[in-house]
Each structure stands twice: as structure tokens, then as C-alpha cells.
Design a protein around this motif. Structure first.
Motif, PDB file in Angstrom:
ATOM      1  N   TYR A   1       0.875  -1.358  -0.080  1.00  0.00           N
ATOM      2  CA  TYR A   1      -0.075   0.111  -0.087  1.00  0.00           C
ATOM      3  C   TYR A   1       0.989   1.291   0.051  1.00  0.00           C
ATOM      4  O   TYR A   1       0.675   2.124  -0.696  1.00  0.00           O
TER       5      TYR A   1
ATOM      6  N   ARG B   1       1.317   3.882  -2.959  1.00  0.00           N
ATOM      7  CA  ARG B   1       0.943   5.368  -2.677  1.00  0.00           C
ATOM      8  C   ARG B   1       1.931   6.194  -3.180  1.00  0.00           C
ATOM      9  O   ARG B   1       1.799   7.448  -3.677  1.00  0.00           O
TER      10      ARG B   1
ATOM     11  N   ARG C   1       2.198   6.699  -6.697  1.00  0.00           N
ATOM     12  CA  ARG C   1       0.952   7.365  -7.227  1.00  0.00           C
ATOM     13  C   ARG C   1       1.309   9.085  -7.056  1.00  0.00           C
ATOM     14  O   ARG C   1       1.080   9.605  -7.920  1.00  0.00           O
TER      15      ARG C   1
ATOM     16  N   VAL D   1       1.591  12.103  -9.967  1.00  0.00           N
ATOM     17  CA  VAL D   1       0.931  13.286  -9.427  1.00  0.00           C
ATOM     18  C   VAL D   1       1.911  14.443  -9.909  1.00  0.00           C
ATOM     19  O   VAL D   1       1.528  15.598 -10.495  1.00  0.00           O
TER      20      VAL D   1
ATOM     21  N   ALA E   1       2.652  18.658  -4.585  1.00  0.00           N
ATOM     22  CA  ALA E   1       2.768  17.410  -5.033  1.00  0.00           C
ATOM     23  C   ALA E   1       4.081  16.842  -4.720  1.00  0.00           C
ATOM     24  O   ALA E   1       4.295  15.629  -4.390  1.00  0.00           O
TER      25      ALA E   1
ATOM     26  N   ARG F   1       5.674  17.740  -2.105  1.00  0.00           N
ATOM     27  CA  ARG F   1       5.797  17.420  -0.423  1.00  0.00           C
ATOM     28  C   ARG F   1       5.160  16.246  -0.212  1.00  0.00           C
ATOM     29  O   ARG F   1       5.438  15.356   0.319  1.00  0.00           O
ATOM     30  N   LEU F   2       4.175  16.005  -0.942  1.00  0.00           N
ATOM     31  CA  LEU F   2       3.080  14.699  -0.789  1.00  0.00           C
ATOM     32  C   LEU F   2       4.210  13.537  -1.169  1.00  0.00           C
ATOM     33  O   LEU F   2       4.175  12.569  -0.500  1.00  0.00           O
TER      34      LEU F   2
ATOM     35  N   ASN G   1       6.839  12.941   1.512  1.00  0.00           N
ATOM     36  CA  ASN G   1       6.137  12.477   2.568  1.00  0.00           C
ATOM     37  C   ASN G   1       5.762  11.025   2.359  1.00  0.00           C
ATOM     38  O   ASN G   1       6.158  10.108   3.140  1.00  0.00           O
TER      39      ASN G   1
ATOM     40  N   ASN H   1       7.537   7.857   4.366  1.00  0.00           N
ATOM     41  CA  ASN H   1       6.827   6.743   5.155  1.00  0.00           C
ATOM     42  C   ASN H   1       7.321   5.286   4.589  1.00  0.00           C
ATOM     43  O   ASN H   1       7.496   4.378   5.493  1.00  0.00           O
TER      44      ASN H   1
ATOM     45  N   THR I   1       0.047  12.543   4.876  1.00  0.00           N
ATOM     46  CA  THR I   1       1.242  12.862   5.826  1.00  0.00           C
ATOM     47  C   THR I   1       1.696  14.261   5.622  1.00  0.00           C
ATOM     48  O   THR I   1       1.854  14.594   4.350  1.00  0.00           O
ATOM     49  N   ILE I   2       1.756  14.959   6.619  1.00  0.00           N
ATOM     50  CA  ILE I   2       2.308  16.399   6.589  1.00  0.00           C
ATOM     51  C   ILE I   2       3.892  16.428   6.815  1.00  0.00           C
ATOM     52  O   ILE I   2       4.185  15.726   7.783  1.00  0.00           O
ATOM     53  N   ASP I   3       4.504  17.193   6.213  1.00  0.00           N
ATOM     54  CA  ASP I   3       5.952  17.282   6.297  1.00  0.00           C
ATOM     55  C   ASP I   3       6.434  18.235   7.680  1.00  0.00           C
ATOM     56  O   ASP I   3       6.996  19.106   7.658  1.00  0.00           O
TER      57      ASP I   3
ATOM     58  N   LYS J   1      -5.882  16.121  -2.147  1.00  0.00           N
ATOM     59  CA  LYS J   1      -4.585  15.949  -1.318  1.00  0.00           C
ATOM     60  C   LYS J   1      -3.586  17.241  -1.747  1.00  0.00           C
ATOM     61  O   LYS J   1      -2.959  17.745  -0.997  1.00  0.00           O
ATOM     62  N   ILE J   2      -3.548  17.746  -2.937  1.00  0.00           N
ATOM     63  CA  ILE J   2      -2.799  18.674  -3.453  1.00  0.00           C
ATOM     64  C   ILE J   2      -3.226  19.967  -2.733  1.00  0.00           C
ATOM     65  O   ILE J   2      -2.682  20.911  -2.422  1.00  0.00           O
TER      66      ILE J   2
ATOM     67  N   MET K   1      -2.280  20.018   0.671  1.00  0.00           N
ATOM     68  CA  MET K   1      -1.010  20.346   0.859  1.00  0.00           C
ATOM     69  C   MET K   1      -0.545  21.670   0.772  1.00  0.00           C
ATOM     70  O   MET K   1       0.148  22.334   1.220  1.00  0.00           O
TER      71      MET K   1
END
Lengths: 172, 328
Positions: A24, A28, A31, A35, A126, A128-129, A132, A136, B226-228, B243-244, B247
Motif C-alpha cells: 500500500y 501510494r 501514485r 501526480v 505534489a 511535498r506529498l 512524505n 513513510n 502525511t504532513i511534512d 491532497k494537492i 498540501m
């Protein structure tokens, strides 16, 4: 005997959950990477408009504009290596607009500037996402005891960013 | 031989799940940090000392209580002296009872406190804020925010005003769940008790962003981001359907300010953005409790509420500022 069966069921359940969790997190992160790609494409889709707007105000940047269009077309055709050069040329063009006050004041350019700023913010979000999600995933497969199972299923750490999206922030 | 272990394990596992679920829905106990409490106590003290209505009412209250004490002592004396006074005792007792009833019935302490004193203190603290103790936020507005369900809802202490040209309302909200045992006895458990605020934003995000305390992940994993910011991640979970946008909204600056607020006050805060509405929920317990005593004690009571108002304002300003910069 029933105790041993119980323990085996618990172990199997843990392995099943562990496997699903790793897959998962990996998907993620993948994906999230795609993005970034979507928003980069969105930014490069603005290039024809940018070129048209800049053309009308500048006389000496023809080469840069031509180069930009070529690189954009290569990127569209799937040449992802062109993406890095495209970033550089694109940033160069944005920097060049500083020399043309009339261009900076034009309504078309202002509108474009707004759209570009929005896309830049989206790319940054995107990114930063993605960072992260990769963090993880990497943390999960590098932590004990998860690392044992991760090694067993061949899960490898992912790179944080593989192309130069970090330097794409445009400052107007 | 070990056959009994399976049911024990199952029972323990089930028990653990129930405990976690119950604890996640139970109202959180709130204790505002002492240093913050002292800071707002000092602010409240200055406002209280300068409030003439409060000073007058405090005097009246003290006189009234002296009279009530006198009546009660008289009762005790009458009981002691009844054998000497004969039927006169009955007349005096009757007079004292009437006096006591008159004192209690004409008690307008609450009206003056909530009708004049607290509105003035709030307005002195922040110009333009309107306070109404007898009104609250309608349950339909609270339901719009899509927090957890409840069986009983109550709300009072409505505060309304504007912040950065945007209207907001906030009030104390108390939600409870009903439990009926096998004997038919009904009890209520607090789900949420604290401040709830609603702000209509100038921009429509066309998405929802939900920032709640770290507990159980009630949303699907896909909606979780998840946040940085490690400190933020330890306290909050963020769920969203975009999500974008989430963020972009939760910049390091916004998340750091939220953590600063939490570290400073110790108040749990939940935030929901649903399209163009910002909902804020703070686990503060009851607001604007007041009883006459000395200014020091009164200031402590009022100070707590001022700290809550300030916290709500900080959260609102934090998000409104970010929203203004946001290009939807």
C-alpha cells in the motif's frame, strides 16, 4: 495443538497485514510521483501560450523560444530526459521576461503568470506529498522488524526525487 | 490443554478495541497551560477592575449575601429561643421566610453578569465582538460540519463578529451520547464540550480538509495525508478528498502556527474546511463560567474564556491568511 494453530494463524495474519501495508505504501508513493508528473505536464502545456505571448514583445529571444517548443514536444513524445532541459530553458525564459517591462505589464502575460504560479504551487505541493509518502515507505521497510519481511519480499527503498523538480519554483 | 487461551485472547482483543473506541469518542479533559492561564488572568484582571457595573454588582452581591447569612443565623437563634418567644416565633419565621424568598426571586445576578458585565468585558477585550449568553449555534450548523453523531445537543454563549472582513460565529457547544442499561436507566456521556466556531471564507475550495487529533483513523487510508511537520503529525491527522489542495493549504507556516498554539495553550483543536466554510472546534470545556468573589478569582474565570477566544482567533487568522494567498 489448538494453541499452535492459533499462533500460526496469528503469524499468518501478521505477515498478510505486513505485506499489504508495504504494498500500500509503495503504491501510494508511486501514485504521488505520477501526480508530480501530471502537474509538470500541466505546466508544460502552458508553454505554447507563453511562447505566443513572449513572441509579441521580444525580438531577440527567438532561439530560446524555439528550443523551448522543441523540448516540450520531445517531452510530450515521452522523452523524459528532455524534461530536465525543458526546466532549465523554461526557467531561463521566465528570467528573461524581467528585461521586458511591457511584456510584464501585458494582460495576457499577467493571466499566464497567475496560472503559472498556481501550477508551480501545485507542483510544490505534489512534491511535498511525494516526499512524505516515500519517507513513510522507506521508514517502514527500514525499521525493525519490518525490514526482515521487506528483505524477504525484495522491497527496496525509493529515491526521494529522481529529476530536477526541486528547482522549478518560478519567482516573478 | 491450551484450548482456553483462544477465547481469552479473543476476549482481550475485543475488550481492547472497545476501550480504544470508547476513549476516542469521550470528551477530552481540558487544562489550559498555567503560564497562559496567568497571562489571560492578568488581562482579565485589568478589564474587571475597570468595569464599573461589575464593581457595583459585586457590592450588591456581598450585601445580599450578608443579609442571607443574617437570616440563616436568625433562624438558628429562633430555634434556640422558640421556647421563650412562644407564638411570636411563628410570625418572625414567616417574615424571615418571606424576606428570603424575595431575595432569591429578585436575584438578578445572572442577568447583570451575562447581560451587561461579560458582553462589556468581551467588547473591551476585542472591539466589535457581540456576545449573547442565551443564544448558541444552531444544531443544524454543527451538523453541517459533519463531526461525530450525538443524542443530545446544547449550545449557548454566542459570540459573533468579523475577522479580516469575514463574518464568524462561535459558541459553547455540548454534545452527549445516551446510554440505557438493562434496568432502563439512562445516562449521558459527553462527546464534545468546548468552543465551536464557523467562518465563511471568501474562496470556495471545492473540497474538504479535515484536521483532527491523532486517534483512530475513521476515514479510508486513501483520504489520509502525511504532513511534512513531525510535531504536527504527532498531534494531528489530516484527511481530504483533494491532497494537492490540502498540501497547498497546510504550508509549513500554517502547521507550525498550529503546533505553536497547541504548545502554548495545550488546547486541542479540530479544523474542517468544507468548500468555503471553515469550522473550528476547541476542547475547552465550559466557557464564561462566572461567580462573584474577589477580582483575582473572577479574573481567573474570565481569563480562561479570553484565552479560548484568542485561540479561535489565532486559528481563524492563520487559515484566513493562507486562504487569501490561495489561488483556487
Amino acid at each position: 495443538m489448538s494453541f499452535i494453530i492459533f499462533i500460526l494463524i496469528v503469524i499468518a495474519l501478521c505477515l498478510f497485514l505486513e505485506f499489504n501495508s508495504i504494498i500500500y505504501l509503495k503504491n501510494r508513493a508511486k501514485r504521488s510521483y505520477s501526480v508530480i508528473d501530471v502537474f509538470l505536464k500541466k505546466r508544460f502545456d502552458l508553454i505554447p501560450n507563453l511562447v505566443e505571448t513572449v513572441k509579441g514583445y521580444t525580438k531577440y529571444e527567438g532561439e530560446t523560444l524555439e528550443n523551448l517548443v522543441k523540448l516540450r514536444n520531445s517531452f510530450e513524445d515521452g522523452d523524459y530526459k528532455a524534461g530536465e532541459k525543458l526546466n532549465d530553458t523554461y526557467n531561463k525564459l521566465i528570467a528573461l521576461t524581467e528585461n521586458y517591462p511591457k511584456l510584464k505589464a501585458s494582460e495576457n502575460f499577467l493571466q499566464l503568470q497567475k496560472e503559472l504560479t498556481k501550477v508551480e504551487n501545485e507542483i510544490q505541493a505534489a512534491r511535498r506529498l511525494y516526499i512524505n509518502d516515500v519517507t513513510n515507505y522507506n521508514t517502514k521497510i527500514e525499521k525493525f522488524p519490518h525490514m526482515i519481511f521487506a528483505l524477504f519480499i525484495g522491497a527496496r527503498p525509493m529515491k526521494l526525487l529522481s529529476f530536477a523538480t526541486e528547482e522549478v519554483k518560478v519567482k516573478f | 490443554m491450551y484450548g482456553f487461551i483462544f477465547p481469552i485472547f479473543s476476549f482481550f482483543f475485543l475488550f481492547l478495541i472497545i476501550v480504544i473506541l470508547v476513549s476516542s469518542f469521550k470528551g477530552k479533559k481540558v487544562k489550559i497551560d498555567d503560564s497562559v492561564s496567568d497571562k489571560y488572568k492578568d488581562i482579565a484582571f485589568k478589564l474587571i477592575v475597570g468595569n464599573e457595573v461589575l464593581n457595583e454588582e459585586r457590592k450588591k452581591y456581598r450585601v445580599k449575601h450578608l443579609v442571607i447569612r443574617f437570616i440563616l443565623i436568625s433562624f438558628a437563634l429562633l430555634v434556640f429561643l422558640s421556647r421563650y418567644l412562644g407564638h411570636l416565633t411563628f410570625i418572625i419565621v414567616l417574615a424571615l421566610v418571606i424576606a428570603l424568598i424575595v431575595l432569591i426571586v429578585t436575584n438578578n445576578d445572572k442577568n447583570s453578569v451575562y447581560g451587561e458585565i461579560i458582553p462589556k468585558i468581551i467588547n473591551d477585550y476585542m472591539k466589535g465582538l457581540k456576545y449573547n449568553h442565551y443564544e448558541g449555534i444552531n444544531s443544524s450548523i454543527y451538523r453541517e460540519a459533519r463531526f461525530e453523531g450525538y443524542d443530545r445537543y446544547s449550545s449557548d454563549d454566542l459570540i459573533s463578529g468579523t475577522i479580516n472582513d469575514q463574518n464568524f460565529i462561535m459558541s459553547e457547544v455540548h454534545t452527549e451520547s445516551r446510554h440505557t442499561d438493562s434496568d432502563g436507566n439512562t445516562t449521558y456521556t459527553t462527546i464534545f464540550h468546548g468552543a465551536f466556531a464557523k467562518v465563511t471564507l471568501k474562496k470556495d475550495f471545492k473540497c474538504f480538509v479535515n484536521i483532527i487529533n491523532n486517534k483512530i483513523k475513521l476515514f479510508s487510508k486513501d483520504k489520509y495525508i502525511t504532513i511534512d511537520n513531525e510535531a504536527f503529525e504527532k498531534i494531528y491527522d489530516v484527511f481530504t478528498d483533494d491532497k494537492i489542495k490540502a498540501m497547498r493549504l497546510l504550508t509549513p507556516d500554517v502547521t507550525t502556527k498550529m503546533i505553536d498554539l497547541y504548545n502554548e495553550t495545550g488546547i486541542y483543536c479540530e479544523i474542517k474546511i468544507i468548500n468555503n466554510i471553515l469550522y473550528i472546534r476547541l476542547y475547552t470545556g465550559s466557557l464564561f463560567d462566572f461567580s462573584f468573589s474577589n477580582p483575582e478569582k473572577e479574573a481567573r474565570l474570565i481569563g480562561k474564556s479570553l484565552a479560548v477566544i484568542d485561540s479561535v482567533f489565532k486559528v481563524m487568522e492563520n487559515f484566513i491568511g493562507e486562504v487569501e494567498r490561495f489561488d483556487v
